[in-house]
Design a protein around this motif. Structure first.
Motif, PDB file in Angstrom:
ATOM      1  N   LEU A 258      -8.653  -3.528  -0.903  1.00 23.71           N
ATOM      2  CA  LEU A 258      -9.229  -3.268   0.411  1.00 23.71           C
ATOM      3  C   LEU A 258     -10.642  -3.841   0.405  1.00 23.71           C
ATOM      4  N   GLU A 259     -10.868  -4.801   1.287  1.00 28.48           N
ATOM      5  CA  GLU A 259     -12.209  -5.357   1.374  1.00 28.48           C
ATOM      6  C   GLU A 259     -13.119  -4.370   2.099  1.00 28.48           C
ATOM      7  N   GLU A 260     -14.385  -4.735   2.180  1.00 27.35           N
ATOM      8  CA  GLU A 260     -15.389  -3.845   2.764  1.00 27.35           C
ATOM      9  C   GLU A 260     -14.949  -3.315   4.135  1.00 27.35           C
ATOM     10  N   GLY A 261     -15.033  -2.011   4.311  1.00 28.75           N
ATOM     11  CA  GLY A 261     -14.757  -1.392   5.609  1.00 28.75           C
ATOM     12  C   GLY A 261     -13.287  -1.342   6.008  1.00 28.75           C
ATOM     13  N   ALA A 262     -12.390  -1.775   5.165  1.00 28.83           N
ATOM     14  CA  ALA A 262     -10.962  -1.762   5.518  1.00 28.83           C
ATOM     15  C   ALA A 262     -10.391  -0.350   5.373  1.00 28.83           C
ATOM     16  N   GLN A 263      -9.281  -0.108   6.092  1.00 26.30           N
ATOM     17  CA  GLN A 263      -8.628   1.202   5.993  1.00 26.30           C
ATOM     18  C   GLN A 263      -7.122   1.021   5.966  1.00 26.30           C
ATOM     19  N   ALA A 264      -6.448   1.750   5.104  1.00 24.54           N
ATOM     20  CA  ALA A 264      -4.989   1.636   5.032  1.00 24.54           C
ATOM     21  C   ALA A 264      -4.375   2.876   4.396  1.00 24.54           C
ATOM     22  N   THR A 265      -3.080   3.047   4.685  1.00 19.11           N
ATOM     23  CA  THR A 265      -2.282   4.078   4.019  1.00 19.11           C
ATOM     24  C   THR A 265      -1.116   3.373   3.344  1.00 19.11           C
ATOM     25  N   ILE A 266      -0.899   3.647   2.082  1.00 20.86           N
ATOM     26  CA  ILE A 266       0.189   3.003   1.343  1.00 20.86           C
ATOM     27  C   ILE A 266       1.141   4.069   0.811  1.00 20.86           C
ATOM     28  N   ILE A 267       2.427   3.834   1.028  1.00 20.07           N
ATOM     29  CA  ILE A 267       3.435   4.764   0.522  1.00 20.07           C
ATOM     30  C   ILE A 267       4.326   4.032  -0.476  1.00 20.07           C
ATOM     31  N   GLU A 268       4.424   4.580  -1.664  1.00 19.88           N
ATOM     32  CA  GLU A 268       5.338   4.049  -2.681  1.00 19.88           C
ATOM     33  C   GLU A 268       6.520   4.976  -2.784  1.00 19.88           C
ATOM     34  N   ARG A 269       7.708   4.429  -2.699  1.00 25.40           N
ATOM     35  CA  ARG A 269       8.902   5.267  -2.856  1.00 25.40           C
ATOM     36  C   ARG A 269       9.715   4.796  -4.047  1.00 25.40           C
ATOM     37  N   HIS A 270      10.073   5.707  -4.901  1.00 26.80           N
ATOM     38  CA  HIS A 270      10.850   5.382  -6.098  1.00 26.80           C
ATOM     39  C   HIS A 270      12.183   6.103  -6.073  1.00 26.80           C
ATOM     40  N   GLU A 271      13.263   5.310  -6.074  1.00 28.24           N
ATOM     41  CA  GLU A 271      14.601   5.892  -6.191  1.00 28.24           C
ATOM     42  C   GLU A 271      15.426   4.998  -7.098  1.00 28.24           C
ATOM     43  N   GLY A 272      16.709   5.238  -7.199  1.00 27.77           N
ATOM     44  CA  GLY A 272      17.523   4.343  -8.012  1.00 27.77           C
ATOM     45  C   GLY A 272      18.881   4.899  -8.349  1.00 27.77           C
ATOM     46  N   GLN A 273      19.608   4.141  -9.177  1.00 30.05           N
ATOM     47  CA  GLN A 273      20.935   4.562  -9.631  1.00 30.05           C
ATOM     48  C   GLN A 273      21.098   4.238 -11.098  1.00 30.05           C
ATOM     49  N   GLY A 274      21.597   5.197 -11.845  1.00 25.86           N
ATOM     50  CA  GLY A 274      21.902   4.949 -13.251  1.00 25.86           C
ATOM     51  C   GLY A 274      20.695   5.091 -14.155  1.00 25.86           C
ATOM     52  N   ALA A 275      20.804   4.429 -15.327  1.00 26.53           N
ATOM     53  CA  ALA A 275      19.744   4.511 -16.331  1.00 26.53           C
ATOM     54  C   ALA A 275      18.946   3.217 -16.313  1.00 26.53           C
ATOM     55  N   TYR A 276      17.642   3.309 -16.169  1.00 28.41           N
ATOM     56  CA  TYR A 276      16.800   2.110 -16.110  1.00 28.41           C
ATOM     57  C   TYR A 276      15.404   2.474 -16.567  1.00 28.41           C
ATOM     58  N   TRP A 277      14.598   1.462 -16.768  1.00 23.33           N
ATOM     59  CA  TRP A 277      13.183   1.701 -17.084  1.00 23.33           C
ATOM     60  C   TRP A 277      12.343   0.897 -16.110  1.00 23.33           C
ATOM     61  N   LYS A 278      11.578   1.617 -15.290  1.00 19.46           N
ATOM     62  CA  LYS A 278      10.588   0.969 -14.431  1.00 19.46           C
ATOM     63  C   LYS A 278       9.261   1.008 -15.167  1.00 19.46           C
ATOM     64  N   ASN A 279       8.743  -0.156 -15.450  1.00 20.53           N
ATOM     65  CA  ASN A 279       7.483  -0.235 -16.195  1.00 20.53           C
ATOM     66  C   ASN A 279       6.471  -0.935 -15.293  1.00 20.53           C
ATOM     67  N   HIS A 280       5.608  -0.146 -14.663  1.00 19.44           N
ATOM     68  CA  HIS A 280       4.759  -0.678 -13.594  1.00 19.44           C
ATOM     69  C   HIS A 280       3.276  -0.682 -13.958  1.00 19.44           C
TER      70      HIS A 280
END
Lengths: 320, 253
Positions: A75-97
């Motif tokens: 976010l640069e100077e004076g910027a405004q935002a809302t961010i939504i992260e959604r995590h779902e899935g199926q089975g066995a996995y590894w999310k490495n973020h």
């Protein structure tokens, strides 16, 4: 500063102080397919730009996959935002973020993360952020998923007058393991940081909260607050808490606290005297425990969504 | 009609079980107000908890019935539905549960157990508004968490509000005057007096005669060391106030 994800060939062991409660090598699903490319998600809000609608990023876990993603939020100077992260899935996995967040002067970021991965998945996320002068960061992390999850945040409060809030709720059951590790570096004067986490553990679930507030010598008039409350619904559940303050400035206001316990008898009896069944009274009190954390979500429609997700979880958990 | 007969109860401590109630016998006919006075540690509050079903106390003998129904066999919520209401000495703070959710859940749980139709949102709102107005409780209190940050007066007024809404047959007021100034005491007493009814009875537990100036009892009992040592009219409270508990208890013994 480049941020590297956890090296899958060189996993941290419990001998490392920061990882002593969380056994990552044991949780990684066997036979992961490591051929995929790393994904990159860039969100860049220009100087003075105000985004009214939340920006959503969805992460779908795929069975047997090793999924590396880099999220870069600026976010640069004076910027405004809302961010939504959604995590779902199926089975066995590894999310490495990895997540890199830079909040410029007078900018305001709201960041909601809803982690509802499968109970066979591993989710690790390392966040590095810097917050500049008079900027604010307001976050909420709902952590319900994963066989093992670790949300690790390193925040540098680098410009004077900045404010950062790290709030969240963990709802864990079965043999889930949820780790929240937060390190806040107060590097500038007149800044404020808040951490408020509520953790609910059923069955054999294990919660970890490690929160550290490091107040540098130049960070006078720092206001730091940290509280972790855990409620155990089962005698086999476990909570490990490590609240830390490290203060080098002499004019600061810092407080921290941590509690782990079961439901109090007094309010249970009070509610039953008013006609509620024991089950009803327990549900109401446990809901209240989580709602107090969810109440920190300032966006009303998101708050309602999170309340409804947590209520469903509670009703199912208490029915079982 | 509430009938208590030779009621005995103890509490488990580190040094073993300690007898608190050593045989209490007491009948309160419908429409009457009885007061129980006694020094600290005489068992006043224990009596209220035992009647309401608090599980820290073990009933070791005797009986307690409300309109012929055995209270001691019931869970706390069943006793509430049967018509027993306890106004707590220290109303419990419940962070995260707002007043209106609490009242709705409470009223409908009781109605359901009594086989009455649950109130819909509109009916509930009306009931809350009417009762609040009668007790001079501001609407914004309904948005606050139950008893959290309430003043002493607000907490006790809140107890009377719940009493008014749940329409009990038998109300136990456990040291309702503690922590109240005179003005708040009057408000609370007026609220209780407004609920006096030929079909409703009250047991008022207090240290001091003061509360009884505002809520006039029909009968006064003096409790000491787990037993009722004297029963009389309202004048008994005045006599007690004049002599003090120690002299009074000695005389009676």
């Amino acid at each position: 500063m480049p941020i590297t994800a956890i090296d899958p060939d060189n996993l941290p062991t419990q001998k490392v102080e920061e990882w002593k409660f969380t056994n990552l090598p044991r949780a990684i699903p066997a036979n992961l397919n490591r051929d995929g490319d790393a994904g990159e998600h860039v969100i860049h809000i220009k100087r003075g730009e105000i985004r009214d609608n939340p920006v959503e990023i969805n992460f779908k876990g795929v069975d047997n996959a090793y999924q590396v993603d880099h999220i870069i939020i600026t976010l640069e100077e004076g910027a405004q935002a809302t961010i939504i992260e959604r995590h779902e899935g199926q089975g066995a996995y590894w999310k490495n973020h990895t997540t890199k967040i830079e909040i410029g002067k007078n900018a305001h970021l709201k960041h909601i993360r809803l982690q509802n991965d499968t109970h066979d998945a591993v989710n690790t996320n390392i966040v590095h952020m810097t917050i500049d002068q008079n900027a604010t960061y307001d976050s909420f992390n709902l952590n319900m998923g994963g066989k093992l999850s670790r949300h690790e945040i390193h925040a540098e409060i680098a410009g004077k007058g900045a404010e950062a809030s790290f709030n969240g709720a963990n709802l864990l059951q079965g043999s889930q393991h949820g780790d929240t590790t937060i390190v806040i570096e107060h590097q500038a004067p007149n800044c404020q940081s808040n951490q408020f986490y509520r953790t609910l553990l059923d069955d054999k679930a294990r919660g970890v909260f490690q929160g550290k507030v490091h107040v540098h010598q130049e960070a006078q008039k720092t206001d730091g607050y940290q509280l972790s409350n855990a409620l155990l619904l089962s005698p086999d559940a476990e909570m490990d808490t490590k609240p830390e303050l490290e203060i080098y400035a002499d004019d600061v206001k810092c407080s921290h606290g941590a509690t782990t316990g079961q439901l109090d008898e007094e309010p249970l009896f009070y509610l039953r005297q008013r006609g509620l069944s024991e089950a009803q009274a327990r549900l109401l009190l446990i809901q209240a425990f989580i709602y107090e954390a969810v109440d920190k979500v300032s966006n009303e429609s998101l708050r309602e969504e999170i309340l409804s997700i947590t209520t469903t979880w509670l009703e199912n958990a208490l029915k079982a | 009609m509430i009938k208590i007969k030779d009621l005995k109860a103890n509490v488990e401590t580190d040094d073993g079980a300690v007898d608190i109630l050593k045989g209490i016998t007491l009948d309160i006919p419908d429409g009457e107000v009885h007061a129980i006075m006694g020094p600290n540690g005489s068992g006043k509050s224990t009596l209220s908890y035992v009647l309401a079903g608090q599980e820290d106390y073990d009933v070791t003998g005797g009986s307690a019935t409300l309109d012929g129904e055995d209270l001691l066999e019931m869970s706390p919520e069943e006793r509430a539905a049967a018509g027993l209401f306890l106004a707590f000495q220290y109303p419990v703070e419940i962070p995260g549960v707002n007043m209106s959710t609490f009242l709705k859940t409470s009223i409908n749980s009781i109605r359901k157990q009594r086989g009455e139709k649950e109130l819909d949102a509109l009916g509930m709102l009306k009931l809350i508004k009417t009762k609040c107005a009668e007790l001079g409780i501001r609407d914004d209190m309904m948005k606050r968490a139950v008893n959290v940050g309430f003043s002493g007066g607000e907490k006790k007024r809140n107890e009377v509000l719940q009493m008014a809404m749940l329409e009990p047959k038998f109300c136990v007021l456990d040291e309702t005057d503690s922590g109240l100034d005179i003005d708040a005491l009057k408000v609370v007493a007026d609220g209780v007096n407004a609920l006096r009814d030929p079909k409703r009875s009250f047991l008022i537990i207090t240290h001091y005669q003061r509360l009884l100036d505002y809520i006039k009892p029909d009968v006064v009992h003096v409790l000491a060391k787990g037993r009722i040592i004297k029963t009389g009219g309202p004048e008994l409270a005045l006599e007690l106030e004049k002599k003090g508990y120690s002299e009074f208890v000695e005389e009676a013994a």
